[in-house]
Design a protein around this motif. Structure first.
Motif, PDB file in Angstrom:
ATOM      1  N   MET A   1      -5.689  -8.447  -4.080  1.00  0.00           N
ATOM      2  CA  MET A   1      -4.950  -9.508  -4.711  1.00  0.00           C
ATOM      3  C   MET A   1      -4.021 -10.208  -3.731  1.00  0.00           C
ATOM      4  SD  MET A   1      -3.693  -7.964  -8.077  1.00  0.00           S
ATOM      5  CE  MET A   1      -4.024  -7.525  -9.484  1.00  0.00           C
ATOM      6  N   GLY A   2      -3.834  -9.642  -2.557  1.00  0.00           N
ATOM      7  CA  GLY A   2      -2.992 -10.257  -1.555  1.00  0.00           C
ATOM      8  C   GLY A   2      -1.520  -9.930  -1.682  1.00  0.00           C
ATOM      9  N   ASP A   3      -1.146  -9.068  -2.609  1.00  0.00           N
ATOM     10  CA  ASP A   3       0.252  -8.696  -2.802  1.00  0.00           C
ATOM     11  C   ASP A   3       0.482  -7.316  -2.167  1.00  0.00           C
ATOM     12  OD1 ASP A   3       2.786  -7.981  -3.651  1.00  0.00           O
ATOM     13  OD2 ASP A   3       2.488  -8.723  -5.685  1.00  0.00           O
ATOM     14  N   GLU A   4       0.997  -7.328  -0.947  1.00  0.00           N
ATOM     15  CA  GLU A   4       1.163  -6.084  -0.198  1.00  0.00           C
ATOM     16  C   GLU A   4       2.110  -5.110  -0.893  1.00  0.00           C
ATOM     17  OE1 GLU A   4       2.661  -4.502   4.152  1.00  0.00           O
ATOM     18  OE2 GLU A   4       2.015  -6.577   3.959  1.00  0.00           O
ATOM     19  N   ASP A   5       3.187  -5.600  -1.459  1.00  0.00           N
ATOM     20  CA  ASP A   5       4.135  -4.724  -2.143  1.00  0.00           C
ATOM     21  C   ASP A   5       3.483  -4.012  -3.324  1.00  0.00           C
ATOM     22  OD1 ASP A   5       6.218  -5.300  -0.384  1.00  0.00           O
ATOM     23  OD2 ASP A   5       6.966  -6.950  -1.623  1.00  0.00           O
ATOM     24  N   PHE A   6       2.692  -4.756  -4.086  1.00  0.00           N
ATOM     25  CA  PHE A   6       1.999  -4.170  -5.228  1.00  0.00           C
ATOM     26  C   PHE A   6       1.006  -3.104  -4.760  1.00  0.00           C
ATOM     27  CE2 PHE A   6      -1.533  -4.259  -8.369  1.00  0.00           C
ATOM     28  CZ  PHE A   6      -0.843  -3.709  -9.439  1.00  0.00           C
ATOM     29  N   TYR A   7       0.268  -3.407  -3.689  1.00  0.00           N
ATOM     30  CA  TYR A   7      -0.691  -2.444  -3.155  1.00  0.00           C
ATOM     31  C   TYR A   7       0.022  -1.176  -2.685  1.00  0.00           C
ATOM     32  CZ  TYR A   7      -4.516  -0.345  -0.573  1.00  0.00           C
ATOM     33  OH  TYR A   7      -5.469   0.535  -0.131  1.00  0.00           O
ATOM     34  N   LEU A   8       1.150  -1.319  -2.029  1.00  0.00           N
ATOM     35  CA  LEU A   8       1.911  -0.153  -1.577  1.00  0.00           C
ATOM     36  C   LEU A   8       2.400   0.688  -2.755  1.00  0.00           C
ATOM     37  CD1 LEU A   8       3.918  -1.667   1.417  1.00  0.00           C
ATOM     38  CD2 LEU A   8       1.922  -0.140   1.502  1.00  0.00           C
ATOM     39  N   GLU A   9       2.773   0.025  -3.836  1.00  0.00           N
ATOM     40  CA  GLU A   9       3.156   0.757  -5.052  1.00  0.00           C
ATOM     41  C   GLU A   9       1.972   1.538  -5.604  1.00  0.00           C
ATOM     42  OE1 GLU A   9       5.213  -1.439  -8.159  1.00  0.00           O
ATOM     43  OE2 GLU A   9       6.165  -2.685  -6.614  1.00  0.00           O
ATOM     44  N   MET A  10       0.796   0.927  -5.575  1.00  0.00           N
ATOM     45  CA  MET A  10      -0.411   1.618  -6.051  1.00  0.00           C
ATOM     46  C   MET A  10      -0.711   2.836  -5.180  1.00  0.00           C
ATOM     47  SD  MET A  10      -3.014  -1.414  -7.377  1.00  0.00           S
ATOM     48  CE  MET A  10      -3.915  -1.336  -5.877  1.00  0.00           C
ATOM     49  N   ILE A  11      -0.566   2.694  -3.884  1.00  0.00           N
ATOM     50  CA  ILE A  11      -0.808   3.807  -2.966  1.00  0.00           C
ATOM     51  C   ILE A  11       0.192   4.927  -3.240  1.00  0.00           C
ATOM     52  CG2 ILE A  11      -0.671   4.526  -0.540  1.00  0.00           C
ATOM     53  CD1 ILE A  11      -3.237   3.039  -1.139  1.00  0.00           C
ATOM     54  N   GLU A  12       1.445   4.556  -3.407  1.00  0.00           N
ATOM     55  CA  GLU A  12       2.478   5.558  -3.680  1.00  0.00           C
ATOM     56  C   GLU A  12       2.180   6.297  -4.992  1.00  0.00           C
ATOM     57  OE1 GLU A  12       7.276   5.882  -3.189  1.00  0.00           O
ATOM     58  OE2 GLU A  12       6.410   3.917  -3.529  1.00  0.00           O
ATOM     59  N   THR A  13       1.778   5.573  -6.004  1.00  0.00           N
ATOM     60  CA  THR A  13       1.410   6.191  -7.279  1.00  0.00           C
ATOM     61  C   THR A  13       0.202   7.100  -7.109  1.00  0.00           C
ATOM     62  OG1 THR A  13       2.297   4.308  -8.504  1.00  0.00           O
ATOM     63  CG2 THR A  13       0.716   5.693  -9.660  1.00  0.00           C
ATOM     64  N   TYR A  14      -0.775   6.672  -6.337  1.00  0.00           N
ATOM     65  CA  TYR A  14      -1.970   7.478  -6.075  1.00  0.00           C
ATOM     66  C   TYR A  14      -1.569   8.816  -5.458  1.00  0.00           C
ATOM     67  CZ  TYR A  14      -6.815   8.410  -4.599  1.00  0.00           C
ATOM     68  OH  TYR A  14      -8.071   8.962  -4.420  1.00  0.00           O
ATOM     69  N   LEU A  15      -0.651   8.772  -4.504  1.00  0.00           N
ATOM     70  CA  LEU A  15      -0.186  10.001  -3.870  1.00  0.00           C
ATOM     71  C   LEU A  15       0.587  10.877  -4.851  1.00  0.00           C
ATOM     72  CD1 LEU A  15       1.018   8.623  -0.423  1.00  0.00           C
ATOM     73  CD2 LEU A  15      -1.005  10.032  -0.849  1.00  0.00           C
ATOM     74  N   GLU A  16       1.439  10.270  -5.639  1.00  0.00           N
ATOM     75  CA  GLU A  16       2.262  11.015  -6.592  1.00  0.00           C
ATOM     76  C   GLU A  16       1.425  11.657  -7.688  1.00  0.00           C
ATOM     77  OE1 GLU A  16       5.080   8.119  -7.973  1.00  0.00           O
ATOM     78  OE2 GLU A  16       6.251   8.215  -6.108  1.00  0.00           O
ATOM     79  N   GLU A  17       0.330  11.032  -8.045  1.00  0.00           N
ATOM     80  CA  GLU A  17      -0.524  11.534  -9.114  1.00  0.00           C
ATOM     81  C   GLU A  17      -1.684  12.376  -8.573  1.00  0.00           C
ATOM     82  OE1 GLU A  17      -1.593   8.127 -11.493  1.00  0.00           O
ATOM     83  OE2 GLU A  17       0.466   7.917 -12.218  1.00  0.00           O
ATOM     84  N   ASP A  18      -1.398  13.134  -7.557  1.00  0.00           N
ATOM     85  CA  ASP A  18      -2.355  14.045  -6.928  1.00  0.00           C
ATOM     86  C   ASP A  18      -2.992  14.937  -7.999  1.00  0.00           C
ATOM     87  OD1 ASP A  18      -3.632  16.066  -5.513  1.00  0.00           O
ATOM     88  OD2 ASP A  18      -1.950  16.424  -4.158  1.00  0.00           O
ATOM     89  N   LYS A  19      -4.280  14.859  -8.157  1.00  0.00           N
ATOM     90  CA  LYS A  19      -5.002  15.581  -9.199  1.00  0.00           C
ATOM     91  C   LYS A  19      -5.680  16.857  -8.705  1.00  0.00           C
ATOM     92  CE  LYS A  19      -6.048  11.248 -11.598  1.00  0.00           C
ATOM     93  NZ  LYS A  19      -4.918  10.574 -10.976  1.00  0.00           N
ATOM     94  N   ARG A  20      -5.466  17.221  -7.467  1.00  0.00           N
ATOM     95  CA  ARG A  20      -6.185  18.370  -6.904  1.00  0.00           C
ATOM     96  C   ARG A  20      -5.942  19.658  -7.681  1.00  0.00           C
ATOM     97  NH1 ARG A  20      -4.368  17.604  -0.768  1.00  0.00           N
ATOM     98  NH2 ARG A  20      -2.464  17.215  -1.944  1.00  0.00           N
ATOM     99  N   GLU A  21      -4.700  20.003  -7.901  1.00  0.00           N
ATOM    100  CA  GLU A  21      -4.386  21.261  -8.584  1.00  0.00           C
ATOM    101  C   GLU A  21      -4.951  21.271 -10.003  1.00  0.00           C
ATOM    102  OE1 GLU A  21      -0.409  23.610 -10.027  1.00  0.00           O
ATOM    103  OE2 GLU A  21      -0.329  22.627  -8.061  1.00  0.00           O
ATOM    104  N   LEU A  22      -4.791  20.171 -10.696  1.00  0.00           N
ATOM    105  CA  LEU A  22      -5.290  20.049 -12.061  1.00  0.00           C
ATOM    106  C   LEU A  22      -6.804  20.195 -12.115  1.00  0.00           C
ATOM    107  CD1 LEU A  22      -4.451  19.378 -15.001  1.00  0.00           C
ATOM    108  CD2 LEU A  22      -4.736  16.977 -14.395  1.00  0.00           C
ATOM    109  N   LEU A  23      -7.499  19.487 -11.236  1.00  0.00           N
ATOM    110  CA  LEU A  23      -8.959  19.568 -11.217  1.00  0.00           C
ATOM    111  C   LEU A  23      -9.450  20.963 -10.841  1.00  0.00           C
ATOM    112  CD1 LEU A  23      -9.736  16.112  -9.602  1.00  0.00           C
ATOM    113  CD2 LEU A  23     -10.496  16.868 -11.867  1.00  0.00           C
ATOM    114  N   GLU A  24      -8.786  21.592  -9.898  1.00  0.00           N
ATOM    115  CA  GLU A  24      -9.173  22.957  -9.512  1.00  0.00           C
ATOM    116  C   GLU A  24      -8.991  23.928 -10.677  1.00  0.00           C
ATOM    117  OE1 GLU A  24     -10.900  23.797  -7.065  1.00  0.00           O
ATOM    118  OE2 GLU A  24     -10.441  22.474  -5.407  1.00  0.00           O
ATOM    119  N   LYS A  25      -7.892  23.778 -11.400  1.00  0.00           N
ATOM    120  CA  LYS A  25      -7.637  24.649 -12.551  1.00  0.00           C
ATOM    121  C   LYS A  25      -8.705  24.445 -13.624  1.00  0.00           C
ATOM    122  CE  LYS A  25      -4.230  25.797 -16.051  1.00  0.00           C
ATOM    123  NZ  LYS A  25      -2.955  25.434 -16.666  1.00  0.00           N
ATOM    124  N   GLU A  26      -8.975  23.192 -13.946  1.00  0.00           N
ATOM    125  CA  GLU A  26      -9.978  22.900 -14.968  1.00  0.00           C
ATOM    126  C   GLU A  26     -11.358  23.390 -14.538  1.00  0.00           C
ATOM    127  OE1 GLU A  26      -7.576  18.982 -16.547  1.00  0.00           O
ATOM    128  OE2 GLU A  26      -9.283  18.699 -15.196  1.00  0.00           O
TER     129      GLU A  26
END
Length: 99
Positions: A1-26
């Motif tokens: 979309m060309g909005d670097e700040d928005f993309y950085l927020e998405m990346i930060e959210t992606y990192l914060e919502e790490d699903k590894r532990e949850l997926l391994e448990k399931e």
């Protein structure tokens, strides 16, 4: 979309919502319904940030669960989790070095 700040927020959210532990448990509990839901989420969020290959692999696992193909999931779960782990590590390294 060309909005670097928005993309950085998405990346930060992606990192914060790490699903590894949850997926391994399931996975270890054979909680396929929850696993499918979270694999769908991984597919979607990975695609959103441009991690197309991981998104495709997550989609394959999601569909395998939907189709009752547990053997496919068991055969590919570990390699996809390693791919996800590697991607998160690369993003964290880049994110913390540059922002």
């Amino acid at each position: 979309m060309g909005d670097e700040d928005f993309y950085l927020e998405m990346i930060e959210t992606y990192l914060e919502e790490d699903k590894r532990e949850l997926l391994e448990k399931e996975y270890s509990l054979s909680d396929w319904k929850s696993y499918q839901i979270h694999m769908h989420s991984l597919k979607s969020t990975s695609l959103t940030i441009g991690a197309d290959e991981l998104s495709e692999h997550a989609k394959a696992l999601e569909l395998a669960v939907k189709d009752g193909n547990d053997s496919f999931v068991k055969e590919h779960h570990e390699e996809i989790m390693q791919e996800y782990d590697k991607l998160l590590g690369q993003i964290q390294k880049e994110f913390h070095q540059n922002f």
